[in-house]
Enzyme design. Structure first.
Site, short mmCIF file in Angstrom:
data_model
loop_
_atom_site.label_atom_id
_atom_site.label_comp_id
_atom_site.label_asym_id
_atom_site.label_seq_id
_atom_site.Cartn_x
_atom_site.Cartn_y
_atom_site.Cartn_z
N LYS A 163 0.85 -1.19 0.00
CA LYS A 163 0.00 0.00 0.00
C LYS A 163 0.89 1.25 0.00
O LYS A 163 1.99 1.19 0.52
CB LYS A 163 -0.92 0.01 1.24
CG LYS A 163 -1.72 -1.25 1.46
CD LYS A 163 -2.86 -1.38 0.47
CE LYS A 163 -3.70 -2.62 0.76
NZ LYS A 163 -4.82 -2.78 -0.15
N LYS B 217 2.59 -8.68 -2.24
CA LYS B 217 1.60 -8.81 -3.31
C LYS B 217 1.33 -7.48 -4.01
O LYS B 217 1.21 -6.45 -3.36
CB LYS B 217 0.30 -9.36 -2.72
CG LYS B 217 -0.91 -9.34 -3.64
CD LYS B 217 -2.15 -9.80 -2.91
CE LYS B 217 -3.39 -9.59 -3.75
NZ LYS B 217 -3.70 -8.17 -3.96
N HIS C 138 -6.47 -13.40 -7.78
CA HIS C 138 -7.30 -12.41 -7.09
C HIS C 138 -8.71 -12.47 -7.68
O HIS C 138 -8.87 -12.69 -8.88
CB HIS C 138 -6.72 -11.00 -7.25
CG HIS C 138 -7.28 -10.03 -6.26
ND1 HIS C 138 -8.55 -9.50 -6.38
CD2 HIS C 138 -6.76 -9.49 -5.12
CE1 HIS C 138 -8.78 -8.68 -5.36
NE2 HIS C 138 -7.72 -8.65 -4.58
N ARG C 139 -9.71 -12.27 -6.83
CA ARG C 139 -11.11 -12.41 -7.27
C ARG C 139 -11.80 -11.07 -7.49
O ARG C 139 -13.01 -10.95 -7.31
CB ARG C 139 -11.89 -13.26 -6.27
CG ARG C 139 -11.93 -12.69 -4.85
CD ARG C 139 -12.77 -13.56 -3.93
NE ARG C 139 -12.88 -12.97 -2.60
CZ ARG C 139 -13.77 -13.35 -1.68
NH1 ARG C 139 -14.63 -14.32 -1.96
NH2 ARG C 139 -13.81 -12.79 -0.50
#
Length: 480
Positions: free
Chosen positions: A175, A201, A294-295
């Protein structure tokens, strides 16, 4: 037209419209081991009988159309049609039903999730006779499962590649997800990995934007991986998002990752599409890359209880299409997920045979015939105080991913990673000693924080953070 064909086509043909239930509602049908079975939550329009609604779903998702056509006589409809074979009312809901539909296997192309979904959840979801329609579950027969490669590697092969056993894996989403330069991004990756995490990630929407092109990000992240590996003696990874505007560009990015020698890439499988995902999964198996999934966009499809498609179906489809990890909710964090429902599809991702269990939302027994399993990823609004619950809920074969719960540490990324690693090791040790994580979790974390100033600081920062919202998608209440 030959006389033989002309006779067959003309016998019994009568133009016009007839009720679907006359052809497609067959309660006497005995399902076959080779049938694909679907459980639909059907909400008919007022005045439409449930038998007609269920039959309409079976028809419009297989061989039917709105009127009788003479070309029906050129084939064996009885062989190819979908059949609504059972209907049950939903307890506590007025005029809502679970309709079970069986599809013959010949309707589907081998090894194609794309074709399977185009048939089963294609035009039928816009059908006017239905107020709402939701696909709750699928039973995929073993004969069809065997036409898919499935995950590139699976749980056991991943553990062997990483040489990590006996605990969940730890991750972190970098982030801010957008706006960092590639070099600063790589620095954040390095700090997290050297602090004790197994993975970092890319966020789902990090692709190749003007502020950070994909190749620059890949290079700096690879440098961070190798530097942290040299310092810690552990194998590290970063989910390099290969999602792109074309399949060719996606594969090019995966090839670059392979050439850099990193262990894992990532794909947004719903926005990228099942055809692209299956292609990438095949490339990853052939080239020794793990594949993180990733969804993104799933809640558009699965969040509403009455319409769309449940995530357990998307999870099954992903296992068939291919992926080694997939985000699966947290139960305790900021994102949607009720415990029993979540554990139901977590088992569908990991286990070889899953028995029917309506208390967890599983409508059919599913046999994966030794297809490799997928690691569920818990991510979204979690921090060190959640560690005991996450360890107890998900067990060892999972990835626990702390984004803000790592990078939000008051001392920086590396101390945030240390705090999470210490908390995890404490929970695993306590569990192995026979302690009850659900009951003693807070005490276990407090004890560990006495020996880790990083964990103590994290505990202080997030001691009052909770996400007390009720889940939208809940199990049906059993009939009294």
């Amino acid at each position: 037209m030959s006389p033989q064909t002309e006779t067959k086509a003309s016998v019994g043909f009568k133009a016009g419209v007839k009720e679907y239930k006359l052809t497609y509602y067959t309660p006497e049908y005995e399902v076959k081991d080779t049938d694909i079975l679907a459980a639909f939550r059907v909400t008919p329009q007022p005045g439409v009988p449930p038998e007609e609604a269920g039959a309409a779903v079976a028809a419009e998702s297989s061989t039917g159309t709105w009127t009788t056509v003479w070309t029906d006589g050129l084939t064996s409809l009885d062989r190819y049609k979908g059949r609504c074979y059972d209907i049950e009312p939903v307890p506590g809901e007025e005029d809502q039903y679970i309709c079970y539909v069986a599809y013959p296997l010949d309707l589907f192309e081998e090894g194609s999730v794309t074709n399977m979904f185009t048939s089963i959840v294609g035009n039928v979801f816009g059908f006017k006779a239905l107020r709402a329609l939701r696909l709750e579950d699928l039973r995929v027969p073993t004969a069809y499962i065997k036409t898919f490669q499935g995950p590139p590697h699976g749980i056991q092969v991943e553990r062997d590649k990483l040489n990590k056993y006996g605990r969940p894996l730890l991750g972190c989403t970098i982030k801010p997800k957008l706006g960092l330069s590639a070099k600063n991004y790589g620095r954040a990756v390095y700090e997290c990995l050297r602090g004790g995490l197994d993975f970092t990630k890319d966020d789902e929407n990090v692709n190749s934007q003007p502020f950070m092109r994909w190749r620059d990000r890949f290079l700096f992240c690879a440098e961070a991986i190798f530097k942290s590996q040299a310092e810690t003696g552990e194998i590290k990874g970063h989910y390099l998002n290969a999602t792109a505007g074309t399949c060719e560009e996606m594969i090019k990015r995966a090839m670059c990752a392979r050439e850099l020698g990193v262990p894992i890439v990532m794909h947004d499988y719903l926005t990228g599409g099942f055809t692209a995902n299956t292609s990438l999964a095949h490339y990853c198996r052939d080239n020794g890359l793990l594949l993180h999934i990733h969804r993104a966009m799933h809640a558009v499809i699965d969040r509403q209880k009455n319409h769309g498609m449940h995530f357990r179906v998307l999870a099954k489809a992903l296992r068939m299409s291919g992926g080694d990890h997939i985000h699966a909710g947290t139960v305790v964090g900021k994102l949607e997920g009720e415990r029993d429902i979540t554990l139901g599809f977590v088992d569908l991702l990991r286990d070889d045979v899953i028995e029917k269990d309506r208390s967890r939302g599983i409508y059919f027994t599913q046999d994966w015939v030794s297809m490799p399993g997928v690691l569920p990823v818990a991510s979204g609004g979690i921090h060190v105080w959640h560690m005991p619950a996450l360890t107890e809920i998900f067990g060892d074969d999972s990835v626990l991913q702390f984004g803000g719960g790592t990078l939000g540490h008051p001392w920086g990324n590396a101390p945030g990673a240390v705090a999470n690693r210490v908390a995890l090791e404490a929970c695993v040790q306590a569990r192995n000693e026979g302690r009850d994580l659900a009951r003693e979790g807070n005490e276990i974390i407090r004890e560990a924080s006495k020996w880790s100033p990083e964990l103590a600081a994290a505990c202080e920062v997030w001691k009052a953070i909770k996400f007390e919202f009720d889940a939208v998608d809940k199990l049906d209440k059993p009939a009294s």
